[in-house]
Scaffold this active site. Structure first.
Site, PDB file in Angstrom:
ATOM      1  N   CYS A  10     -12.572   9.457   1.863  1.00 16.66           N
ATOM      2  CA  CYS A  10     -13.175  10.086   2.936  1.00 16.66           C
ATOM      3  C   CYS A  10     -12.418  10.981   3.676  1.00 16.66           C
ATOM      4  O   CYS A  10     -12.731  12.147   3.958  1.00 16.66           O
ATOM      5  CB  CYS A  10     -13.892   8.872   3.804  1.00 16.66           C
ATOM      6  SG  CYS A  10     -14.939   7.936   2.965  1.00 16.66           S
ATOM      7  N   ARG A  23     -14.273  14.570   4.881  1.00 16.50           N
ATOM      8  CA  ARG A  23     -15.623  14.923   4.216  1.00 16.50           C
ATOM      9  C   ARG A  23     -16.530  14.071   4.833  1.00 16.50           C
ATOM     10  O   ARG A  23     -17.857  14.590   4.763  1.00 16.50           O
ATOM     11  CB  ARG A  23     -15.437  14.734   2.718  1.00 16.50           C
ATOM     12  CG  ARG A  23     -15.383  13.532   2.146  1.00 16.50           C
ATOM     13  CD  ARG A  23     -15.694  13.312   0.674  1.00 16.50           C
ATOM     14  NE  ARG A  23     -15.226  12.022   0.308  1.00 16.50           N
ATOM     15  CZ  ARG A  23     -16.423  11.008   0.312  1.00 16.50           C
ATOM     16  NH1 ARG A  23     -17.797  11.358   0.631  1.00 16.50           N
ATOM     17  NH2 ARG A  23     -16.233   9.846  -0.169  1.00 16.50           N
ATOM     18  N   SER A  24     -16.310  12.723   5.051  1.00 10.67           N
ATOM     19  CA  SER A  24     -17.251  11.770   5.394  1.00 10.67           C
ATOM     20  C   SER A  24     -16.822  10.774   6.429  1.00 10.67           C
ATOM     21  O   SER A  24     -15.774  10.224   6.281  1.00 10.67           O
ATOM     22  CB  SER A  24     -17.793  11.095   3.838  1.00 10.67           C
ATOM     23  OG  SER A  24     -18.653   9.753   4.353  1.00 10.67           O
ATOM     24  N   ALA A  40     -21.320  -0.604   5.978  1.00 12.68           N
ATOM     25  CA  ALA A  40     -22.080  -0.319   4.736  1.00 12.68           C
ATOM     26  C   ALA A  40     -21.154   0.018   3.677  1.00 12.68           C
ATOM     27  O   ALA A  40     -20.357   0.708   3.427  1.00 12.68           O
ATOM     28  CB  ALA A  40     -22.721   1.176   5.171  1.00 12.68           C
ATOM     29  N   ARG A  46     -26.063   6.895   0.601  1.00 15.01           N
ATOM     30  CA  ARG A  46     -25.732   6.168  -0.826  1.00 15.01           C
ATOM     31  C   ARG A  46     -25.841   4.652  -0.708  1.00 15.01           C
ATOM     32  O   ARG A  46     -26.265   4.106  -1.655  1.00 15.01           O
ATOM     33  CB  ARG A  46     -24.350   6.540  -1.216  1.00 15.01           C
ATOM     34  CG  ARG A  46     -23.470   5.695  -2.308  1.00 15.01           C
ATOM     35  CD  ARG A  46     -21.918   5.913  -2.347  1.00 15.01           C
ATOM     36  NE  ARG A  46     -21.215   5.631  -0.850  1.00 15.01           N
ATOM     37  CZ  ARG A  46     -20.912   4.683  -0.557  1.00 15.01           C
ATOM     38  NH1 ARG A  46     -21.219   3.434  -1.328  1.00 15.01           N
ATOM     39  NH2 ARG A  46     -20.385   4.456   0.409  1.00 15.01           N
TER      40      ARG A  46
END
Length: 264
Positions: free
Chosen positions: A146, A166-167, A263, A21
């Site tokens: 996340c 999840r991330s 990021a 993303r």
């Protein structure tokens, strides 16, 4: 913290290079698990220095149900600044879902209060679960959660926690997440009358951003050091009464901090 270093090495050596993303690019694996015995020391990085002040204040902010960065900024914590709007709001993120989950029939569920009550009164329940992933609210969040679901487990007088993430930004985010949920487990254990057990960290997409590869290699080149211990004020018996001054990390002797870009 060898399980963390093993994950980092595995992703560098065996991960899949993918777009993402943010446009930065990642190397990732899907599905991984780490375990930390909380009786063996507080699981905080020793191969680089972490800003523990940010971790503690963010956790207290979550627990209070706050979703505006004003409290964080007042305490010198900037980790959410990039995502807040001009008023400091983040939308219905973690604190909102933990403390004020709204149901279709208009009720409001305080998942953390329910969790404390169930741990005290029904320790063998398999429903000690809190979810931050609310599909009805995700599109209104500055950043969808996340670390999105966690469950607690009581056995032999010990309280353990499993987190599903999840991330996972391995270099910058995961060290914070480990320390945060380990501390949360210790706080809950104290107020509910248990000893800390394990923190189990389960990942979906675990990734290193491409502009973190060199920093990760530097961290992997460093020797681990003994884990510190976390002192928690034993007088505090109410989860919502904890303050920053109730925590003290003792014996922390890490390698120097390793800077890396976030990021967004």
């Amino acid at each position: 913290m060898q399980p963390y270093l093993d994950l980092m090495r595995h992703v560098l050596d065996n991960g899949n290079d993918k777009s993402d993303r943010t446009g930065t690019g990642t190397r990732s694996v899907f599905g991984w698990q780490m375990r930390f015995d909380l009786s063996q020391g507080f699981p905080v990085m020793t191969t680089k220095k972490l800003h523990l002040k940010s971790i503690i204040h963010e956790l207290l902010w979550f627990i209070q149900g706050d979703t505006n960065i004003k409290y964080l900024q007042e305490n010198g914590v900037k980790i959410w600044d990039e995502w807040a709007d001009e008023n400091g709001d983040l939308g219905p993120v973690y604190g909102k879902q933990w403390r004020r989950w709204e149901t279709p029939d208009g009720r409001v569920i305080d998942q953390i209060t329910q969790l404390v009550n169930s741990l005290k009164n029904n320790p063998d329940s398999r429903r000690h679960i809190v979810s931050a992933w609310n599909p009805g609210d995700v599109d209104n969040m500055a950043l969808p959660p996340c670390h999105c679901l966690f469950q607690f487990y009581v056995a032999n007088g010990k309280l353990s926690c499993q987190l599903y993430q999840r991330s996972a930004d391995i270099f910058l985010g995961v060290p914070f997440n480990i320390a945060s949920y380990a501390l949360f487990t210790m706080m809950l254990a104290q107020v509910c009358g248990y000893q800390p057990g394990e923190f189990v960290h389960t990942f979906g997409d675990a990734h290193l951003y491409s502009n973190h590869f060199e920093q990760a290699k530097l961290q992997l080149s460093r020797d681990t050091r003994p884990l510190p211990t976390m002192w928690i004020n034993p007088e505090v018996k109410d989860l919502f009464a904890f303050r920053f001054e109730d925590f003290r990390l003792e014996g922390y002797d890490p390698h120097p901090h390793i800077p890396a870009p976030v990021a967004v």
